[in-house]
Write a protein that holds these residues in place. Structure first.
Motif, PDB file in Angstrom:
ATOM      1  N   LYS A 243       0.809  -1.217   0.000  1.00  0.00           N
ATOM      2  CA  LYS A 243       0.000   0.000   0.000  1.00  0.00           C
ATOM      3  C   LYS A 243       0.839   1.262   0.000  1.00  0.00           C
ATOM      4  N   THR A 244       2.125   1.142   0.134  1.00  0.00           N
ATOM      5  CA  THR A 244       2.952   2.312   0.350  1.00  0.00           C
ATOM      6  C   THR A 244       3.908   2.537  -0.806  1.00  0.00           C
ATOM      7  N   THR A 245       4.716   3.566  -0.667  1.00  0.00           N
ATOM      8  CA  THR A 245       5.720   3.853  -1.672  1.00  0.00           C
ATOM      9  C   THR A 245       6.825   2.815  -1.672  1.00  0.00           C
ATOM     10  N   ILE A 246       6.900   2.018  -0.648  1.00  0.00           N
ATOM     11  CA  ILE A 246       7.831   0.880  -0.577  1.00  0.00           C
ATOM     12  C   ILE A 246       7.104  -0.237   0.159  1.00  0.00           C
ATOM     13  N   GLN A 247       7.669  -1.399   0.200  1.00  0.00           N
ATOM     14  CA  GLN A 247       6.943  -2.574   0.656  1.00  0.00           C
ATOM     15  C   GLN A 247       6.829  -2.703   2.163  1.00  0.00           C
ATOM     16  N   ILE A 248       5.843  -2.051   2.716  1.00  0.00           N
ATOM     17  CA  ILE A 248       5.445  -2.346   4.089  1.00  0.00           C
ATOM     18  C   ILE A 248       4.385  -3.426   3.933  1.00  0.00           C
ATOM     19  N   THR A 249       4.797  -4.660   4.070  1.00  0.00           N
ATOM     20  CA  THR A 249       3.874  -5.782   3.930  1.00  0.00           C
ATOM     21  C   THR A 249       4.007  -6.682   5.147  1.00  0.00           C
ATOM     22  N   GLY A 250       2.971  -7.380   5.426  1.00  0.00           N
ATOM     23  CA  GLY A 250       2.994  -8.339   6.519  1.00  0.00           C
ATOM     24  C   GLY A 250       2.633  -7.728   7.855  1.00  0.00           C
ATOM     25  N   ARG A 251       2.051  -8.570   8.667  1.00  0.00           N
ATOM     26  CA  ARG A 251       1.581  -8.159   9.991  1.00  0.00           C
ATOM     27  C   ARG A 251       2.698  -7.536  10.831  1.00  0.00           C
ATOM     28  N   ASP A 252       3.888  -8.120  10.798  1.00  0.00           N
ATOM     29  CA  ASP A 252       4.982  -7.616  11.632  1.00  0.00           C
ATOM     30  C   ASP A 252       5.385  -6.192  11.260  1.00  0.00           C
TER      31      ASP A 252
ATOM     32  N   HIS B 190       4.923   4.982  14.661  1.00  0.00           N
ATOM     33  CA  HIS B 190       4.104   6.179  14.416  1.00  0.00           C
ATOM     34  C   HIS B 190       3.485   6.690  15.714  1.00  0.00           C
ATOM     35  N   ASN B 191       2.884   5.790  16.484  1.00  0.00           N
ATOM     36  CA  ASN B 191       2.193   6.203  17.707  1.00  0.00           C
ATOM     37  C   ASN B 191       3.147   6.733  18.766  1.00  0.00           C
ATOM     38  N   SER B 192       4.393   6.247  18.766  1.00  0.00           N
ATOM     39  CA  SER B 192       5.373   6.769  19.726  1.00  0.00           C
ATOM     40  C   SER B 192       5.808   8.189  19.376  1.00  0.00           C
ATOM     41  N   LYS B 193       5.724   8.542  18.108  1.00  0.00           N
ATOM     42  CA  LYS B 193       6.134   9.879  17.642  1.00  0.00           C
ATOM     43  C   LYS B 193       4.958  10.842  17.533  1.00  0.00           C
ATOM     44  N   ASN B 194       3.739  10.328  17.557  1.00  0.00           N
ATOM     45  CA  ASN B 194       2.539  11.140  17.338  1.00  0.00           C
ATOM     46  C   ASN B 194       1.502  10.826  18.415  1.00  0.00           C
ATOM     47  N   ILE B 195       1.773  11.278  19.616  1.00  0.00           N
ATOM     48  CA  ILE B 195       0.930  10.968  20.776  1.00  0.00           C
ATOM     49  C   ILE B 195      -0.524  11.389  20.548  1.00  0.00           C
ATOM     50  N   ASP B 196      -0.728  12.523  19.884  1.00  0.00           N
ATOM     51  CA  ASP B 196      -2.078  13.061  19.690  1.00  0.00           C
ATOM     52  C   ASP B 196      -2.809  12.463  18.494  1.00  0.00           C
ATOM     53  N   VAL B 197      -2.103  11.718  17.644  1.00  0.00           N
ATOM     54  CA  VAL B 197      -2.724  11.147  16.439  1.00  0.00           C
ATOM     55  C   VAL B 197      -2.381   9.651  16.394  1.00  0.00           C
ATOM     56  N   GLN B 198      -3.002   8.893  17.260  1.00  0.00           N
ATOM     57  CA  GLN B 198      -2.766   7.450  17.310  1.00  0.00           C
ATOM     58  C   GLN B 198      -3.494   6.764  16.152  1.00  0.00           C
ATOM     59  N   GLN B 199      -2.822   5.820  15.520  1.00  0.00           N
ATOM     60  CA  GLN B 199      -3.399   5.085  14.401  1.00  0.00           C
ATOM     61  C   GLN B 199      -3.124   3.600  14.596  1.00  0.00           C
ATOM     62  N   ASP B 200      -3.911   2.766  13.918  1.00  0.00           N
ATOM     63  CA  ASP B 200      -3.642   1.334  13.859  1.00  0.00           C
ATOM     64  C   ASP B 200      -3.611   0.943  12.390  1.00  0.00           C
ATOM     65  N   PHE B 201      -2.404   0.912  11.837  1.00  0.00           N
ATOM     66  CA  PHE B 201      -2.234   0.634  10.415  1.00  0.00           C
ATOM     67  C   PHE B 201      -2.451  -0.839  10.082  1.00  0.00           C
ATOM     68  N   LEU B 202      -2.385  -1.715  11.073  1.00  0.00           N
ATOM     69  CA  LEU B 202      -2.683  -3.120  10.854  1.00  0.00           C
ATOM     70  C   LEU B 202      -4.177  -3.297  10.584  1.00  0.00           C
TER      71      LEU B 202
ATOM     72  N   ILE C 203      -2.427   4.323   5.038  1.00  0.00           N
ATOM     73  CA  ILE C 203      -1.126   4.513   4.395  1.00  0.00           C
ATOM     74  C   ILE C 203      -1.307   4.742   2.899  1.00  0.00           C
ATOM     75  N   ALA C 204      -2.191   3.965   2.294  1.00  0.00           N
ATOM     76  CA  ALA C 204      -2.415   4.086   0.852  1.00  0.00           C
ATOM     77  C   ALA C 204      -3.028   5.437   0.487  1.00  0.00           C
ATOM     78  N   ASP C 205      -3.853   5.971   1.370  1.00  0.00           N
ATOM     79  CA  ASP C 205      -4.609   7.186   1.060  1.00  0.00           C
ATOM     80  C   ASP C 205      -3.950   8.479   1.515  1.00  0.00           C
TER      81      ASP C 205
ATOM     82  N   SER D  21       6.125   8.484   5.412  1.00  0.00           N
ATOM     83  CA  SER D  21       6.653   8.107   6.720  1.00  0.00           C
ATOM     84  C   SER D  21       6.918   6.602   6.787  1.00  0.00           C
ATOM     85  N   SER D  22       6.009   5.797   6.259  1.00  0.00           N
ATOM     86  CA  SER D  22       6.205   4.347   6.293  1.00  0.00           C
ATOM     87  C   SER D  22       7.369   3.922   5.411  1.00  0.00           C
ATOM     88  N   ALA D  23       7.573   4.617   4.294  1.00  0.00           N
ATOM     89  CA  ALA D  23       8.712   4.304   3.421  1.00  0.00           C
ATOM     90  C   ALA D  23      10.034   4.612   4.124  1.00  0.00           C
TER      91      ALA D  23
END
Length: 103
Positions: free
Chosen positions: A8-17, A26-38, A44-46, A53-55
């Motif tokens: 889904k990203t500009t590079i291969q972030i694939t797999g559950r891990d 992401h959540n450690s760096k963005n306390i006010d904007v918590q996300q669950d990308f799993l 990430i795609a949108d 950031s994921s790349a």
């Protein structure tokens, strides 16, 4: 439950891990904007911000291209790290020279 995570990203972030690791990062760096990308990989795609950031996270965390490596690395060193060889080196050197002028 089987969960298939597509590229889904500009590079291969694939797999559950990797989705789980990126979520934690992401959540450690963005306390006010918590996300669950799993659970929501479409975030990430949108989003150019999340995709970028994921790349960067992928290359930093999983490929070990970080400040310590890149501060002393040449275009050849980075090409070998990315490709495992010098495939595409001439094009990278050309683009690198262009970016040095721009930046």
């Amino acid at each position: 439950m089987f969960l298939f995570l597509q590229i889904k990203t500009t590079i291969q972030i694939t797999g559950r891990d990797k989705y789980t690791a990126f979520t934690a990062y992401h959540n450690s760096k963005n306390i006010d904007v918590q996300q669950d990308f799993l659970i929501n990989p479409e975030l990430i795609a949108d989003s150019l911000d999340y995709a970028t950031s994921s790349a960067f996270y992928f290359w930093y965390k999983f490929k070990k291209i970080n400040d310590e490596f890149s501060s002393s690395a040449s275009v050849i060193d980075i090409t070998k790290k990315v490709n495992g060889g010098t495939n595409g080196l001439k094009d990278r050197e050309k683009r690198y020279k262009m970016m040095k002028i721009i930046l």
